[in-house]
Write a protein that holds these residues in place. Structure first.
Motif, PDB file in Angstrom:
ATOM      1  N   THR A 236       2.488  28.361  -6.046  1.00  0.00           N
ATOM      2  CA  THR A 236       1.271  27.570  -6.187  1.00  0.00           C
ATOM      3  C   THR A 236       1.535  26.102  -5.915  1.00  0.00           C
ATOM      4  OG1 THR A 236      -0.509  26.898  -7.701  1.00  0.00           O
ATOM      5  CG2 THR A 236       1.659  27.290  -8.675  1.00  0.00           C
ATOM      6  N   HIS A 238      -0.382  23.961  -7.530  1.00  0.00           N
ATOM      7  CA  HIS A 238      -0.801  23.384  -8.801  1.00  0.00           C
ATOM      8  C   HIS A 238      -0.168  24.187  -9.940  1.00  0.00           C
ATOM      9  CE1 HIS A 238      -4.749  21.748  -6.812  1.00  0.00           C
ATOM     10  NE2 HIS A 238      -3.660  21.139  -6.399  1.00  0.00           N
ATOM     11  N   ILE A 240       1.254  25.733 -13.393  1.00  0.00           N
ATOM     12  CA  ILE A 240       0.740  25.748 -14.763  1.00  0.00           C
ATOM     13  C   ILE A 240       1.562  24.787 -15.604  1.00  0.00           C
ATOM     14  CG2 ILE A 240       0.383  27.184 -16.806  1.00  0.00           C
ATOM     15  CD1 ILE A 240       0.175  29.586 -14.914  1.00  0.00           C
ATOM     16  N   HIS A 282      -5.454  25.368  -8.184  1.00  0.00           N
ATOM     17  CA  HIS A 282      -5.812  25.495  -9.602  1.00  0.00           C
ATOM     18  C   HIS A 282      -6.963  26.478  -9.802  1.00  0.00           C
ATOM     19  CE1 HIS A 282      -6.497  24.390 -13.780  1.00  0.00           C
ATOM     20  NE2 HIS A 282      -7.769  24.209 -13.486  1.00  0.00           N
ATOM     21  N   GLU A 283      -7.983  26.405  -8.929  1.00  0.00           N
ATOM     22  CA  GLU A 283      -9.130  27.307  -9.066  1.00  0.00           C
ATOM     23  C   GLU A 283      -8.713  28.764  -8.905  1.00  0.00           C
ATOM     24  OE1 GLU A 283     -10.830  24.027  -6.319  1.00  0.00           O
ATOM     25  OE2 GLU A 283      -8.847  24.527  -7.131  1.00  0.00           O
ATOM     26  N   LYS A 286      -6.918  30.001 -12.061  1.00  0.00           N
ATOM     27  CA  LYS A 286      -7.891  30.242 -13.127  1.00  0.00           C
ATOM     28  C   LYS A 286      -8.614  31.567 -12.919  1.00  0.00           C
ATOM     29  CE  LYS A 286     -11.857  28.133 -15.477  1.00  0.00           C
ATOM     30  NZ  LYS A 286     -12.785  26.958 -15.494  1.00  0.00           N
ATOM     31  N   THR A 308     -10.799  27.869  -1.253  1.00  0.00           N
ATOM     32  CA  THR A 308      -9.582  27.065  -1.414  1.00  0.00           C
ATOM     33  C   THR A 308      -8.696  27.127  -0.177  1.00  0.00           C
ATOM     34  OG1 THR A 308      -8.402  28.892  -2.503  1.00  0.00           O
ATOM     35  CG2 THR A 308      -9.598  27.344  -3.917  1.00  0.00           C
TER      36      THR A 308
END
Length: 355
Positions: A236, A238, A240, A282-283, A286, A308
């Protein structure tokens, strides 16, 4: 322009993300992902790459997953496309075999015990985990709806799995690798250790190719490609950061996947190949949540990924690299207008791909 397409591992959620991501890639560039000179798929990526390279356009995968019905569109076995599994074979049905006792692969367990530094943590765990109890038959059936037997018409589709005795990476479809039906190769690549039953091909057992690498992009470093596009659901941009016990495994897994992907990209670039890396934002994280094997929200993940990935493709550095991709056939890249009865049947698209 010689192009490689790499689709990484990621479970059910990762498969949904790849579906949306591929659709965005085709829509934004006008390029047909199946026209890549080489297509490499691992685990969830093996299923999506096998379907795409064998004649199923990304837009159709998205629409089919949504539950849309297409009149006059049939699979390779002559069945209505609406009858095909809308979850791409992802399911949990028990394998008809004896319950597992002890390590799933004593040979691999003992190899890693003797020389643990030579193996990734995932490979070490694979040998000691009990043999998986769930069947991969649903995965096979999905592939057989497109390629009933034999291999894909794509000349360089490589499906990555791991030998259950040695931990060695095997790319089915690559010259020198064991002969296999596409359905068996995809099932082997998706056979997560401890969850799915291993797949036997030519007398040897195989499991998920993601235990070697979630991406396996470096397998293309000697092919003289101009560009490799890699969509990798398990790393990723972004990461966690929240301190939550349930996120601990995902944090470690994402970082390891990202480091491996970065190392593979360096190998490709050192060989003169440009690399485009597309990863969840990030989306996406989630929407996917911590459990990558959850199946209930696939369509949400697909839709988020379409947006995205489109944003990432619009970034100046990436846009410059993909600007020279050749245009694909309109009906494979974009959803045709008009009633579905007027669309070219998927079997016809497969014939064109084979030709």
């Amino acid at each position: 322009m010689r192009v490689g397409l790499v689709l990484g591992a990621g479970g059910i959620q990762g498969g949904a993300w790849l579906t949306g991501g591929l659709d965005a890639l085709a829509e934004e560039t006008g390029w047909d992902p199946a026209s890549a000179d080489y297509v490499v798929g691992t685990s969830a990526g093996s299923m999506i790459s096998a379907l795409c390279a064998s004649g199923i356009p990304p837009w159709f995968m998205v629409a089919h997953s949504r539950g849309e019905t297409f009149h006059g569109v049939f699979d390779a076995r002559g069945r209505q496309a609406s009858e095909a599994d809308r979850a791409a074979g992802a399911g949990f049905h028990l394998e008809r075999t004896w319950p597992p006792i002890g390590p799933g692969s004593w040979r691999l367990a003992l190899r890693t015990l003797a020389q643990p530094h030579r193996y990734t943590p995932a490979t070490v765990a694979t040998g000691w985990l009990p043999r998986g109890v769930f069947s991969v038959e649903g995965l096979r059936d999905t592939v057989r709806s497109v390629v009933p037997s034999g291999w894909s018409p794509h000349p360089n589709l490589w499906i990555v799995a791991c030998d259950y005795s040695s931990g060695r990476r095997v790319a089915f479809g690559r010259e020198g690798s064991p002969q296999a039906d596409l359905a068996d190769a995809v099932a082997a690549s998706c056979a997560i250790p401890g969850l799915y039953h291993p797949v036997t091909i030519d007398g040897r057992r195989y499991v998920d190719g993601g235990i070697y690498s979630t991406s396996n992009a470096d397998i293309l470093r000697d092919e003289g490609l101009d560009l490799v596009i890699c969509l990798n659901p398990t790393s990723t941009l972004h990461p966690i950061r929240a301190v939550n016990p349930r996120d601990a495994f995902n944090i470690v897994f994402q970082r390891a996947s990202g480091r491996r992907l970065g190392s593979e990209a360096k190998k490709l670039r050192s060989a003169g190949t440009e690399v485009v890396l597309i990863q969840p934002l990030h989306e996406d994280l989630k929407a996917m949540g911590p459990n990558l094997m959850r199946a209930g929200n696939r369509n949400e993940v697909i839709e988020v990924a379409r947006h995205t990935v489109a944003r990432q493709l619009a970034e100046p550095g990436i846009r410059e690299l993909i600007g020279s991709l050749p245009s694909g056939e309109p009906e494979r890249v974009h959803r045709p207008d008009g009633p579905s009865s007027e669309w070219p049947p998927l079997v016809e698209l497969q014939r064109r791909r084979a030709a």
